[in-house]
Write a protein that holds these residues in place. Structure first.
Motif, short mmCIF file in Angstrom:
data_model
loop_
_atom_site.label_atom_id
_atom_site.label_comp_id
_atom_site.label_asym_id
_atom_site.label_seq_id
_atom_site.Cartn_x
_atom_site.Cartn_y
_atom_site.Cartn_z
N PHE A 44 -8.10 2.98 1.99
CA PHE A 44 -7.17 3.26 3.09
C PHE A 44 -7.09 2.08 4.05
O PHE A 44 -6.01 1.71 4.50
CB PHE A 44 -7.62 4.52 3.82
N GLU A 45 -8.22 1.48 4.36
CA GLU A 45 -8.24 0.32 5.26
C GLU A 45 -7.50 -0.87 4.65
O GLU A 45 -6.80 -1.61 5.35
CB GLU A 45 -9.67 -0.07 5.62
N ARG A 46 -7.66 -1.07 3.33
CA ARG A 46 -6.92 -2.16 2.67
C ARG A 46 -5.42 -1.91 2.75
O ARG A 46 -4.64 -2.82 3.04
CB ARG A 46 -7.36 -2.28 1.21
N ALA A 50 -2.54 -4.21 4.71
CA ALA A 50 -1.37 -4.73 4.00
C ALA A 50 -0.09 -4.25 4.67
O ALA A 50 0.87 -5.01 4.83
CB ALA A 50 -1.40 -4.28 2.54
N ARG A 51 -0.06 -3.00 5.06
CA ARG A 51 1.15 -2.46 5.71
C ARG A 51 1.34 -3.02 7.11
O ARG A 51 2.47 -3.18 7.56
CB ARG A 51 1.09 -0.94 5.73
N ALA A 52 0.25 -3.36 7.79
CA ALA A 52 0.38 -3.99 9.11
C ALA A 52 0.99 -5.38 8.96
O ALA A 52 1.84 -5.79 9.77
CB ALA A 52 -0.98 -4.08 9.78
N ASP A 53 0.59 -6.13 7.91
CA ASP A 53 1.19 -7.44 7.66
C ASP A 53 2.67 -7.30 7.32
O ASP A 53 3.51 -8.07 7.80
CB ASP A 53 0.48 -8.15 6.50
N GLU A 54 3.00 -6.31 6.50
CA GLU A 54 4.40 -6.08 6.14
C GLU A 54 5.21 -5.70 7.37
O GLU A 54 6.35 -6.14 7.55
CB GLU A 54 4.47 -4.97 5.09
N LYS A 57 6.01 -8.81 9.39
CA LYS A 57 7.10 -9.59 8.77
C LYS A 57 8.45 -8.93 9.02
O LYS A 57 9.43 -9.60 9.37
CB LYS A 57 6.88 -9.72 7.27
N LEU A 58 8.51 -7.61 8.85
CA LEU A 58 9.78 -6.91 9.07
C LEU A 58 10.20 -6.95 10.53
O LEU A 58 11.39 -7.05 10.84
CB LEU A 58 9.66 -5.46 8.58
N THR A 59 9.25 -6.88 11.44
CA THR A 59 9.57 -6.96 12.87
C THR A 59 10.13 -8.34 13.22
O THR A 59 11.11 -8.44 13.96
CB THR A 59 8.30 -6.68 13.70
N ALA A 60 9.53 -9.38 12.66
CA ALA A 60 10.05 -10.74 12.91
C ALA A 60 11.45 -10.90 12.35
O ALA A 60 12.33 -11.49 12.99
CB ALA A 60 9.11 -11.76 12.29
N LYS A 61 11.69 -10.33 11.16
CA LYS A 61 13.02 -10.41 10.56
C LYS A 61 14.04 -9.65 11.42
O LYS A 61 15.15 -10.13 11.65
CB LYS A 61 12.98 -9.83 9.15
N ARG A 62 13.65 -8.47 11.90
CA ARG A 62 14.55 -7.70 12.75
C ARG A 62 14.87 -8.43 14.04
O ARG A 62 16.01 -8.46 14.50
CB ARG A 62 13.93 -6.34 13.07
#
Length: 105
Positions: A44-46, A50-54, A57-62
């Motif tokens: 779950f922590e892994r 991974a989802r926090a990194d994603e 990235k999506l926040t920066a793109k937005r």
């Protein structure tokens, strides 16, 4: 008066320890390998990392897309920005132009 004498059996002395070992084994196994055990918690922590990194990235793109929209809004429409984005999206240029592609995404 009649009294019954029972023989002391070895099995009778082992019942409580066997039940205790069974309960401890069951809960010990599930605390490590169960749905909410240690191994599942590590997985779950892994996934969370991974989802926090994603998400980052999506926040920066937005935010980049929001900046582009702000530049193209009615009050501050820059014609050269509009022309540049339209040419990039449509892949159109004149024969006398030099094209340098800059990725917006």
């Amino acid at each position: 008066m009649w009294t019954k004498h029972h023989k002391k059996r070895k099995f009778g002395r082992l019942v409580l320890p066997l039940i205790t070992v069974a309960f401890l084994s069951y809960f010990g196994y599930h605390s490590v390998h169960g749905d909410l055990g240690l191994i599942a918690t590590e997985e779950f922590e892994r996934q969370r990392a991974a989802r926090a990194d994603e998400l980052a990235k999506l926040t920066a793109k937005r935010e980049a897309l929001e900046r582009q929209v702000r530049l193209m809004s009615d009050g501050t429409l820059e014609k050269d920005m509009l022309d540049e984005i339209a040419r990039y999206q449509l892949n159109v240029s004149r024969s006398d132009e030099i094209v340098i592609f800059k990725s917006y995404y």
